[in-house]
Design an enzyme around this catalytic site. Structure first.
Site, PDB file in Angstrom:
ATOM      1  CB  SER A  26      -1.068  -0.155   0.967  1.00 23.05           C
ATOM      2  OG  SER A  26      -2.073   1.091   1.015  1.00 23.05           O
ATOM      3  CG  ASP A  84      -7.107  -3.395  -2.033  1.00 23.16           C
ATOM      4  OD1 ASP A  84      -7.882  -2.780  -1.401  1.00 23.16           O
ATOM      5  OD2 ASP A  84      -6.381  -3.296  -1.808  1.00 23.16           O
ATOM      6  CG  HIS A 108      -5.442  -2.948   0.927  1.00 23.96           C
ATOM      7  ND1 HIS A 108      -5.238  -2.173  -0.454  1.00 23.96           N
ATOM      8  CD2 HIS A 108      -4.955  -1.930   2.004  1.00 23.96           C
ATOM      9  CE1 HIS A 108      -3.590  -1.534  -0.576  1.00 23.96           C
ATOM     10  NE2 HIS A 108      -4.150  -1.320   1.397  1.00 23.96           N
TER      11      HIS A 108
END
Lengths: 282, 752
Positions: free
Chosen positions: A149, A226, A260
């Site tokens: 991320s 996600d 995620h």
């Protein structure tokens, strides 16, 4: 630069340790996790740096990703620093989860009040490696970087801003084009000011366009389910298009059904370790 | 004197008593010599004694050697004494006697009787007979006393000694043991060796004596050197002995050979002469019979003539009588009868009287034909015609593709001037036409026949001939030529890092026994093709051979039959740096064409149709695809495919029995990477069971690396140029499968 060991646990014949030290760049105490594979007892090992995502500390990756076995097998030292300076008593640092503490965004801040402490970019590419090389059996010539991320963004910009410094780079669900996503806009305007030309120096998709050669093998895994992908926080397609245009090799895998979190990371962490090991152990 | 004694140590192994054992007793058999000779001894004796006294203290050192020799002599003396019936009974008296004799004989000697005595007397048991001799000697000596000073010259002594040796050498029993006291001098422990004079001397002499300032060495060293020399000589002698022994046994062999050869010749002669005698006897018989016959014939003829002659005579007489009777008759009757008679007479006279001898009495000269005898006589010295030779069976590995070496031998010791070797190909029954025969004349009992057909059976037979004639032919032996070299199907060679599958054509019409593969590693440093490995006894026309990775090999194949191995085939090159295979044209979709080298696929223009006539079960009909077989070896296989980045293609692996009507990657029998190029976007799919992960690849590969790892159950695809890993299938086929290619548009795929 004295290191203070916080914890040490045997893991796959190596050791997962956590250290604390006084950071010169960040002017605060910083912790980092380091996994020393069994091979480190007899010789120098390559180092793989992991950059975590928003809200994370050094603990998330070392407790959740399950990378130890692969790292032990391939003989890689894995270093996981924290995601931002902590305890700097800057006004507003703990106001939101996506800015300030736990959200350093791996940039060197130029704006007050952040510019004194929020120098995560220099910390990651400079201070931390020196510390590691000086205190552990690390091969300074063989380093790679990856992250998740915001950490994925960090990994990509570190690699793209420093050609040939890192042997390889990979990312899980990276923020690929922060200039164009809400998280990035918030962070960059806070740390770097409103001049967007300064932002480009920390935007992977922009950096690709000026990357001098194609000697970087980039692996990106992205969960298809996600939420942040759907929210337009990550924008991998922009990055892929830029890489395709620049002939920078990327394998981008859109993994059906994954989201995620760290379960997704744990699922594909071995592929990423192997990806880096291929270059680090070459 | 000095010289002789000086050499004594060298001879100390010599058992001759004269050299070693003199000092203890002096006893002479005086019968041998006249008085003069006997008395010559004394001066020498005296000399010895003096020497003895002077060197007394040193003698102990050499005692062991001497005592042995002494013992031998002693024994001999005892035996001789017994032989001569000498008694020991006067032992004790002898002791004194000796002393007195000496004293009486030699005035100087009196100065040292006490030292002489311990040497001469105490060790001897058999002094009795010595005493006797001494007594004898004493008397003689006494007589000659006045002449004594004149003796003692070295020459005289020498003569004496040599005379003794000579006599003893011939027949020792004629003489009593005879020990010359001068030997003591040789035993004197000379302690150093004078190199100049080559004798041992006392150190004293080196300082003051005649050897003053001569070069000297330690006696031990000198002795050692001398011993070495002796040993050398002994070796030479031993060698000579061996030589002579060999020669003797050789002579023995020659004896035997002569025995055999002459025996054989005797037999031969006997045979021939008997034959001749028989023939002669037969001829005699025949002649005698013929002669007798002739004689009887003649006699019979003469007898017949005699008989008819007698008959004629009778008739004549009768006629005469009748005529006389008629003459006495009356006229009338006379006339009457006379007419009759005249008729009769006329008739009789008309018949011819044969008085010719029908046979000649003399012997008709008949020549006797000795030609056959002569021939026989000739044949005694001539040799018989040889027997049929014995042809050997083929020696394995002696043939080449065009030649065989034929060997034969003789049964006996026939003399042969030449052989005629004949041969022809063995015809299998089907061929009616008679094969042509060939013949060669050969002097030796072997011959290499050349210009033959490879891998073919030939029949050989041989006759031997000499001046007398030709032998019958030998048995027929079948020899076979080595095969032709096989031909490696280099386009069908499959290889990987650890092995290669080599296939070849026999190159021979007839079957061969086996094949041999020869491998030679291609080394940059040593370009010479040294065979590093051979695999023998391969029954079929293919072989899977184990190799080392990362090498380059030249591989040769030989065909083997009884006759031997063929020449090497043309080599094929194998590189173990990846997996090599060739595309199988038989599986190719009709629209695909495969290049000469077997590596490049080109799709022709045209649309694929399911109604395409299917001429083969293994040919792809729906999918425009082709397969190539992988080497059936576990482990890792890696190969690369060159593609055009704007071409649609699928590359991957499949089981050999993949459905030829299906799509690649659509079911569980194939795994493939698929590329489609739509509106300038590259789409990559990794298909198995009809599903693919979603993958984006920013750099279109021009060269795809495919790694099939049977061990870790992985099938990986790489962009070779940038060493980028693209995708890995886990759990791909664990059984052997084939590489797979599919083209959707008219482009070229090249497998490397």
């Amino acid at each position: 630069m004295a290191l203070k060991q916080i914890s040490s646990n045997k893991c796959f014949e190596g050791f997962q340790k956590v250290y604390e030290h006084d950071s010169v760049e960040l002017k605060c105490k910083m912790k980092f996790g380091i996994y020393l594979p069994p091979k480190a007892e007899t010789g120098k090992c390559p180092v793989l740096y992991w950059l975590s995502g928003l809200t994370c500390t050094e603990q998330n990756f070392i407790t959740k990703a399950g990378y130890h076995q692969a790292a032990a097998e391939h003989g890689l030292i894995v270093v996981a620093p924290d995601t931002s300076p902590r305890g700097c008593n800057i006004k507003g640092e703990d106001d939101s989860w996506d800015f300030g503490t736990g959200a350093g965004f791996y940039v060197n801040a130029t704006e007050e009040p952040w510019k004194t402490n929020y120098r995560m970019y220099s910390y990651v590419i400079d201070e931390l490696p020196k510390l590691i090389n000086a205190n552990f059996p690390a091969d300074p010539e063989k380093i790679s970087i990856f992250g998740h991320s915001m950490g994925g963004h960090g990994a990509l910009i570190c690699a793209l801003k420093n050609p040939r410094k890192y042997k390889s780079v990979s990312a899980f669900s990276p923020i690929c084009n922060p200039m164009l996503c809400p998280w990035g806009k918030k962070a960059f305007s806070g740390y770097l000011g409103t001049d967007q030309s300064k932002w480009e120096a920390y935007d992977a998709t922009r950096l690709v366009k000026s990357y001098p050669d194609s000697q970087l093998d980039i692996l990106i895994d992205q969960g298809k389910d996600d939420q942040f992908l759907k929210d337009g926080q990550l924008l991998p397609d922009n990055f892929i298009a830029a890489c395709a245009e620049r002939k920078i090799p990327v394998v981008f895998r859109l993994q059906e059904g994954y989201d995620h979190n760290y379960y997704f990371i744990a699922t594909f962490i071995n592929d990423h370790i192997r990806h880096h090991a291929k270059y680090l152990n070459a | 004197m000095e010289e002789r004694t000086g050499r004594a140590p060298l001879y100390n192994q010599d058992p001759a008593p004269s050299l070693t054992a003199g000092q203890n007793f002096n006893f002479y058999h005086m019968d041998l010599y006249d008085s003069e000779d006997r008395l010559k001894i004394f001066p020498e004796e005296k000399f010895q004694m003096r020497g003895e006294i002077a060197r007394e203290p040193k003698r102990g050192e050499r005692a062991p050697e001497l005592s042995l020799a002494t013992y031998d002599v002693q024994k001999e003396v005892e035996e001789l004494a017994q032989y001569y019936g000498l008694e020991d009974d006067k032992e004790l008296e002898g002791e004194t006697e000796v002393g007195s004799v000496l004293r009486s004989g030699i005035s100087e000697y009196q100065s040292a009787p006490s030292s002489l005595r311990p040497h001469t007397v105490p060790k001897r048991r058999d002094l009795g007979r010595e005493e006797k001799d001494w007594q004898y000697l004493g008397e003689e000596a006494g007589e000659e006393d006045n002449r004594f000073p004149a003796w003692g010259s070295r020459g005289q002594y020498q003569e004496l000694r040599e005379a003794y040796r000579y006599a003893r050498g011939r027949s020792s029993e004629e003489y009593e043991c005879y020990v010359i006291p001068e030997e003591e001098d040789e035993e004197e422990a000379a302690d150093i060796f004078c190199v100049t004079c080559k004798i041992p001397i006392r150190a004293f002499d080196n300082l003051f004596g005649e050897h003053k300032e001569h070069e000297v060495t330690q006696l031990n060293t000198a002795a050692e050197n001398a011993r070495e020399e002796i040993h050398k000589n002994m070796f030479k002698l031993e060698e000579q002995i061996i030589q002579m022994e060999n020669f003797a046994s050789h002579l023995e062999e020659v004896f035997i050979t002569i025995e055999e050869n002459f025996g054989r010749q005797e037999q031969n002669f006997e045979l021939h002469y008997n034959e001749i005698l028989e023939t002669l006897a037969q001829k005699y018989e025949e002649k005698m019979q013929a002669l007798g016959e002739k004689k009887r014939e003649k006699i019979e003829a003469l007898y017949g003539q005699l008989v008819s002659c007698g008959e004629n005579l009778d008739t004549c007489k009768e006629l005469m009588e009748t005529i006389e009777e008629i003459c006495h008759e009356e006229k009338v009757e006379f006339i009457k009868d006379a007419v009759t008679m005249a008729d009769r007479l006329g008739e009789f006279l008309k018949t011819k009287t044969d008085v010719e001898l029908s046979t000649h009495p003399d012997f008709e000269d008949q020549t006797i034909d000795f030609s056959d005898i002569e021939q026989l006589m000739d044949s005694i010295n001539a040799i018989p015609a040889p027997c049929a030779p014995v042809i050997n069976t083929q020696t394995p590995n002696s043939a080449t593709g065009t030649s065989v070496k034929v060997c034969w031998s003789l049964f006996s010791d026939d003399t042969v001037e030449s052989y005629q070797l004949s041969y022809k190909p063995v015809s299998d029954g089907a061929q009616s036409e008679e094969q042509k025969e060939f013949s060669v004349n050969v002097k030796e009992s072997h011959y290499s026949v050349t210009n033959l057909m490879p891998n073919t059976q030939y029949e050989f037979w041989v006759t031997a001939s000499n001046s007398t004639g030709i032998s019958p032919p030998s048995e027929r032996a079948v020899y076979v030529t080595a095969p032709s070299p096989p031909i490696i199907k280099s386009k069908e060679i499959l290889s990987c890092e650890h092995a290669a599958l080599v296939r070849w054509e026999s190159g021979n019409m007839n079957p061969v026994d086996s094949y041999t593969i020869e491998l030679s590693k291609v080394d940059n440093e040593e370009p010479g093709n040294v065979v590093t490995e051979s695999i023998v006894g391969i029954p079929t026309c293919e072989s899977l051979i184990q190799l080392q990775p990362g090498e380059s090999y030249l591989v040769y194949v030989r065909a083997i039959n009884v006759g031997g191995p063929s020449e090497r085939s043309e080599p094929a090159t194998i590189r173990t740096t990846g997996t090599y295979f060739h595309l199988n044209k038989d599986t190719s979709h009709p629209l695909l064409s495969i290049s000469e080298d077997g590596f490049t696929i080109v799709r022709g223009k045209g649309e694929s149709s399911t109604r395409e006539p299917c001429d083969s079960d293994i040919r792809f009909t729906r999918c425009v695809a082709v397969m190539g077989s992988l080497i059936p070896i576990k482990g890792q296989h890696y190969w690369e495919v060159e593609v055009n980045e704007q071409m649609d293609y699928k590359v991957g692996v499949a089981f050999e029995d993949i459905n030829r009507q299906g799509d690649l990657g659509a079911d569980s029998s194939s795994w493939c990477m698929s590329h489609t190029f739509i509106s300038s976007r590259h789409k990559y799919e990794f298909l198995h069971n009809g599903v693919t992960p979603e993958i984006q690849i920013t750099v279109p590969p021009k060269k795809i690396g495919i790694l099939l790892d049977y061990d870790s159950y992985r099938l990986s695809f790489f962009n070779v140029d940038i060493a980028q890993h693209l995708y890995t299938f886990s759990y791909p086929p664990s059984t052997f499968c084939a590489a797979l290619f599919f083209l959707r548009k008219a482009w070229i795929v090249k497998s490397l």
